[in-house]
Design a protein around this motif. Structure first.
Motif, short mmCIF file in Angstrom:
data_model
loop_
_atom_site.label_atom_id
_atom_site.label_comp_id
_atom_site.label_asym_id
_atom_site.label_seq_id
_atom_site.Cartn_x
_atom_site.Cartn_y
_atom_site.Cartn_z
N MET A 128 0.83 -1.20 -0.15
CA MET A 128 0.00 0.03 -0.05
C MET A 128 0.92 1.24 -0.11
N LYS A 129 0.68 2.04 -0.97
CA LYS A 129 1.53 3.22 -1.29
C LYS A 129 1.04 4.58 -0.46
N SER A 130 1.79 5.11 0.34
CA SER A 130 1.20 6.25 1.26
C SER A 130 1.14 7.34 0.24
N VAL A 131 0.09 8.36 0.75
CA VAL A 131 0.02 9.67 0.02
C VAL A 131 1.43 10.45 0.52
N LYS A 132 1.93 11.06 -0.52
CA LYS A 132 3.29 11.83 -0.65
C LYS A 132 2.90 13.28 -0.43
N VAL A 133 3.21 13.99 0.61
CA VAL A 133 3.02 15.50 1.00
C VAL A 133 4.37 16.14 0.92
N VAL A 134 4.44 17.26 0.25
CA VAL A 134 5.67 17.92 0.33
C VAL A 134 5.54 19.49 0.77
N VAL A 135 6.26 19.92 1.58
CA VAL A 135 6.14 21.16 2.20
C VAL A 135 7.42 22.14 1.69
N VAL A 136 7.08 23.23 1.11
CA VAL A 136 8.22 23.96 0.75
C VAL A 136 8.65 25.19 1.69
N GLY A 137 9.70 25.18 2.19
CA GLY A 137 9.97 26.26 2.91
C GLY A 137 10.32 25.91 4.26
N ALA A 138 11.63 26.27 4.82
CA ALA A 138 12.03 26.02 6.06
C ALA A 138 12.23 27.03 7.24
N GLY A 139 11.43 28.06 7.18
CA GLY A 139 11.45 28.92 8.13
C GLY A 139 10.08 28.33 9.40
N VAL A 140 9.85 29.30 10.13
CA VAL A 140 9.04 28.99 11.40
C VAL A 140 7.64 28.40 10.71
N VAL A 141 7.27 29.10 9.71
CA VAL A 141 5.96 28.64 9.25
C VAL A 141 6.01 27.32 8.43
N GLY A 142 7.11 26.83 7.74
CA GLY A 142 7.26 25.95 7.19
C GLY A 142 7.56 24.75 7.90
N PHE A 143 8.34 24.88 8.98
CA PHE A 143 8.60 23.77 9.79
C PHE A 143 7.46 23.34 10.77
N SER A 144 6.94 24.64 11.09
CA SER A 144 5.60 24.30 12.17
C SER A 144 4.57 23.54 11.16
N THR A 145 4.23 23.92 10.01
CA THR A 145 3.26 23.31 9.25
C THR A 145 3.75 21.54 8.93
N ALA A 146 5.21 21.41 8.61
CA ALA A 146 5.43 20.06 8.42
C ALA A 146 5.30 19.21 9.80
N VAL A 147 5.68 19.80 10.65
CA VAL A 147 5.50 19.16 11.99
C VAL A 147 3.84 18.70 12.23
N CYS A 148 3.01 19.86 12.10
CA CYS A 148 1.72 19.56 12.31
C CYS A 148 0.98 18.41 11.44
N ILE A 149 1.46 18.45 9.99
CA ILE A 149 0.96 17.54 9.21
C ILE A 149 1.38 16.11 9.32
N VAL A 150 2.79 15.85 9.76
CA VAL A 150 3.30 14.59 9.94
C VAL A 150 2.84 14.07 11.37
N GLU A 151 2.56 14.81 12.24
CA GLU A 151 1.97 14.32 13.64
C GLU A 151 0.47 13.96 13.44
N ALA A 152 -0.12 14.66 12.55
CA ALA A 152 -1.64 14.35 12.45
C ALA A 152 -1.82 13.40 11.48
N PHE A 153 -0.98 13.07 10.73
CA PHE A 153 -1.28 12.02 9.52
C PHE A 153 0.03 11.25 9.29
N PRO A 154 0.03 10.31 10.54
CA PRO A 154 1.22 9.61 10.32
C PRO A 154 1.45 8.43 9.27
#
Length: 338
Positions: free
Chosen positions: A1-27
């Motif tokens: 089963m292939k997982s959905v691939k999500v990409v976050v563009v940007g490594a500032g405080v908004v980018g990393f906060s968003t990436a953390v929220c997504i990866v923790e909400a949708f493991p």
């Protein structure tokens, strides 16, 4: 089963906060963060990182209140935990002062900070040019610590980080199912947003360990924010200015304005000078759309345009962006998830 691939563009405080929220909400999703620059070379690393928001003109107040409350509560929990020194998050008490009494004596965020009150005449005597003030305890978040801490949290949850400049969304459409755009000022080119403009900010980091309380002029033109390792003294807010080099005249102006508020700064040593270009926009853009890329419609979630309030609103808008990703996942055809 292939997982959905999500990409976050940007490594500032908004980018990393968003990436953390997504990866923790949708493991079950595969989440990758792409950026050309990482800490200590992002705009967020220049930010003073004090949580004091301004009102966005066109966003419902209930949404702005949620963004700030979510961000404040998230950082307060870190400030009161053993992670505080590593994450660079601390409580900070002080005052915001005004030359003229503002229209709104108690702004929308006053109930979320700690101990908000109006200053007494005796307290204001110290600032003869100012007639009104607010005293409260808020949070200072130092991104030179916080961004590496967030990156570690993201990777621990299974997120992947890659250094790469993204020139267009088309480049990503073959490899990813959902694109999350947290490119800040880069959104001007990346998604052709003509509403985004630079707001140049110049600050000094100074050695003044005797200063314990922040002072902020209500117009944002002068501020003194003691932190864990130094005192951030600023600033400038120059719209449409793309210069990244330190300006000597700006430096003199900052020292003069802040010296009137805190005369002892004349005895402080300048450790370093920074310039950053904030992603100015009339309102932050936190929304989703379907974009035609390489012959297919790809869901794109945007989270950028926070101006001077990136650290202040990052976690709240990140939670919103993660909810929008969740909506995209629900609407995906079953075969895309398999």
């Amino acid at each position: 089963m292939k997982s959905v691939k999500v990409v976050v563009v940007g490594a500032g405080v908004v980018g990393f906060s968003t990436a953390v929220c997504i990866v923790e909400a949708f493991p079950s999703c595969s989440v990758t963060l792409l950026a050309e620059k990482f800490s200590p070379d992002t705009t967020s690393d220049v930010a003073a990182g004090i949580l004091i928001p301004a009102e966005s003109p066109d966003i419902p107040l209930v949404r702005q209140r949620r963004w700030f409350k979510d961000s404040f509560d998230h950082l307060l929990a870190i400030a009161q935990s053993q992670d505080s020194p590593e994450a660079g998050v601390m409580l900070s008490s002080g005052c915001q002062i005004f030359r003229k009494t503002p229209d709104n004596l108690k702004p929308f965020w006053s109930e979320f900070v700690i101990g908000f009150r109006l200053m007494t005449d005796r307290e204001l005597k110290r600032f003869p040019d100012h007639t009104f003030g607010q005293a409260f305890t808020t949070i200072k978040c130092e991104c030179l610590n916080y961004l590496p801490w967030l990156q570690k949290r993201f990777q621990k949850a299974g997120g992947q980080v890659r250094q790469r400049k993204v020139n267009s969304l088309q480049e990503l459409s073959d490899s990813y199912d959902i694109i999350v755009n947290c490119s800040g000022l880069g959104s001007k080119d990346l998604v052709g947003d003509t509403q985004v403009y630079p707001v140049r900010g110049q600050v000094l980091k100074m050695e003044a360990p005797w200063l314990q309380h922040f002072i902020r002029d209500g117009n944002g033109g002068a501020y003194i924010y003691p932190g864990m390792h130094s005192v951030t003294v600023g600033g400038t807010r120059q719209q449409g200015d793309w210069r990244l080099q330190v300006d000597e005249e700006d430096k003199k102006g900052i020292l003069a304005r802040c010296g009137r508020l805190e005369p002892s700064l004349s005895k402080a040593k300048i450790l370093r000078e920074y310039v950053g270009l904030r992603p100015g926009r009339r309102n932050p853009r936190v929304e989703r759309e379907l974009v035609q890329l390489q012959g297919r419609r790809v869901p794109v979630v945007h989270n950028y345009g926070h101006g001077s309030w990136g650290v202040t609103l990052a976690w709240g808008t990140a939670l919103d962006a993660a909810r929008l990703v969740g909506q995209c996942l629900q609407e995906m055809p079953l075969q895309a998830k398999l």
